[in-house]
Scaffold this motif. Sequence first.
Motif, short mmCIF file in Angstrom:
data_model
loop_
_atom_site.label_atom_id
_atom_site.label_comp_id
_atom_site.label_asym_id
_atom_site.label_seq_id
_atom_site.Cartn_x
_atom_site.Cartn_y
_atom_site.Cartn_z
N LEU A 204 0.91 -1.02 0.43
CA LEU A 204 -0.25 0.00 0.36
C LEU A 204 1.35 1.58 -0.28
O LEU A 204 0.35 2.43 -0.62
N ILE A 205 1.77 1.14 0.42
CA ILE A 205 2.80 2.87 0.98
C ILE A 205 3.20 2.65 -0.74
O ILE A 205 3.76 3.67 -0.60
N GLU A 206 4.21 1.64 -1.21
CA GLU A 206 4.56 1.55 -2.77
C GLU A 206 2.83 2.20 -3.69
O GLU A 206 3.26 3.12 -4.69
N ARG A 207 2.38 2.03 -3.48
CA ARG A 207 1.27 2.02 -4.45
C ARG A 207 0.62 4.11 -4.11
O ARG A 207 0.56 4.72 -4.98
N ASN A 208 1.20 3.94 -3.05
CA ASN A 208 0.51 5.34 -2.52
C ASN A 208 1.81 6.25 -3.22
O ASN A 208 1.66 8.21 -3.92
N ARG A 209 3.15 6.26 -2.70
CA ARG A 209 4.19 6.68 -3.54
C ARG A 209 3.95 6.94 -4.89
O ARG A 209 3.99 8.31 -5.89
N HIS A 210 3.40 5.85 -5.72
CA HIS A 210 3.42 5.54 -7.58
C HIS A 210 2.68 6.93 -7.50
O HIS A 210 2.98 7.37 -8.16
N PHE A 211 1.33 6.69 -7.05
CA PHE A 211 0.60 8.41 -7.37
C PHE A 211 0.99 9.73 -7.03
O PHE A 211 0.39 10.55 -7.20
N GLY A 214 3.37 11.90 -8.98
CA GLY A 214 2.90 11.86 -10.45
C GLY A 214 2.60 10.27 -11.63
O GLY A 214 3.74 10.71 -12.63
N ALA A 215 1.48 9.45 -11.18
CA ALA A 215 1.84 8.71 -11.86
C ALA A 215 0.87 8.95 -12.88
O ALA A 215 -0.64 9.77 -13.67
N ALA A 216 1.35 7.99 -14.71
CA ALA A 216 1.08 8.35 -15.53
C ALA A 216 -0.36 7.43 -15.32
O ALA A 216 -0.87 6.84 -14.70
N SER A 217 -1.58 7.86 -17.06
CA SER A 217 -2.31 6.77 -16.99
C SER A 217 -2.10 6.00 -17.59
O SER A 217 -0.96 5.49 -18.00
N SER A 218 -3.40 4.13 -17.25
CA SER A 218 -2.63 3.28 -17.71
C SER A 218 -2.93 3.78 -19.40
O SER A 218 -3.50 3.96 -20.18
N ALA A 219 -2.40 2.22 -20.78
CA ALA A 219 -2.48 3.35 -21.58
C ALA A 219 -4.43 2.84 -22.38
O ALA A 219 -4.74 3.07 -23.07
N SER A 220 -4.76 2.29 -21.88
CA SER A 220 -6.52 1.14 -22.54
C SER A 220 -6.57 3.11 -22.18
O SER A 220 -7.70 3.06 -22.63
N LEU A 221 -6.33 4.08 -20.87
CA LEU A 221 -7.46 4.92 -20.81
C LEU A 221 -6.52 6.15 -21.28
O LEU A 221 -7.72 7.17 -21.51
N ARG A 222 -5.64 6.55 -21.11
CA ARG A 222 -4.97 7.15 -22.72
C ARG A 222 -6.14 7.26 -23.91
O ARG A 222 -5.92 7.88 -24.83
N ASN A 223 -5.89 5.67 -24.66
CA ASN A 223 -6.65 4.97 -25.51
C ASN A 223 -8.38 5.94 -25.46
O ASN A 223 -8.66 6.61 -26.24
N GLN A 224 -8.62 6.07 -24.51
CA GLN A 224 -10.34 6.57 -24.08
C GLN A 224 -10.63 7.74 -24.56
O GLN A 224 -10.94 8.36 -25.23
N VAL A 225 -9.26 8.15 -23.69
CA VAL A 225 -9.22 9.43 -23.44
C VAL A 225 -9.05 9.91 -25.16
O VAL A 225 -9.15 11.92 -25.66
N GLY A 226 -7.73 9.60 -25.76
CA GLY A 226 -7.24 10.51 -27.11
C GLY A 226 -8.43 10.03 -28.14
O GLY A 226 -8.97 11.08 -28.84
N ARG A 227 -9.99 8.88 -27.64
CA ARG A 227 -10.58 8.07 -28.64
C ARG A 227 -11.66 9.69 -28.59
O ARG A 227 -12.03 10.47 -29.28
#
Length: 304
Positions: A204-211, A214-227
């Motif tokens: 949980l500490i690692e996941r919160n540190r990740h965000f 400044g975590a980037a979005s996933s490839a699927s979400l990036r494609n969704q927003v791009g479309r």
Amino acid sequence: MTVLIAFFANVLVAVAKSVAAVMTGSASMLAEAAHSWSDAGNEVFLIIADKRSVKPRDERHPLGYGREAYVWSMIAAFGIFTVGAAVSVMHGVQELANPGPVEAPGVAYAVLGIAFVLEGISFTQAALQIRRRARQVAVSPLRMLFGSSDATLRAVVFEDFAALIGLVIAAGSIGLHQLTGNAVWDAVGSIAIGVLLGVVALVLIERNRHFLVGAASSASLRNQVGRRLLAQPEIERVTYLHLEYVGPVRLFLVAEVDLVGNAVEDDVATRLRRIEYALEQHEQIAEAVLSLSVSDEASLRFDT
């Protein structure tokens, strides 16, 4: 709602385990009591995270307070490690040096069984929420669990799952103590529960540190927003897209786009702002900033 259900479930379970630990003298039961009390305390931090992260943005925080969720969720994760894990391991080590018998094991089994039902209800509620969100973005529940920007929901799922595993460990260690007559098994159960909590805390500490960084979005979400950008009738192509989480399910969007036609500068600025406003109406977009593409820049592709 998910956090509140988990909080009340943990308080009830913590009281029952504490009473059982006193009655039985079981190291594993004491570890489980410490586990539940630390979880109940952590839920308070998660409730604070939920409340503070939805505060509207202001001059000091132009992108809002969404990252507060990761700060308070990380504090909660440290709580699991320092209270639950440390107490359980330390008490287990002490019991190894001076093991004692478990009295009234029936009481321990009854409390563990009731706790399993209560924790199971809380876990099921959180797991169903994860599954619903996973279906919405067409990813697996496991990938959603680790990749979701919702820190409080992830914390509840991990805590409840660890609680269920801890209950099984406690019941197994008491059972082995009964079968073998060796009290060391009860102490080993306490240490195992502490190690389990430590692993969950580190994840949980690692996941919160990740965000937080400044975590980037996933490839699927990036494609969704791009479309979604290309679906705007005034956008011909997209040459740059940056998405960054600024809170649970909240994104900061920066893009370079080529508009249809060759309008004059004032008209272009108005059209860009109109598109930005349209994008910001989506619940996931905290703010959108668009600028014009250079003509020789390559277009981005967004797979379906």
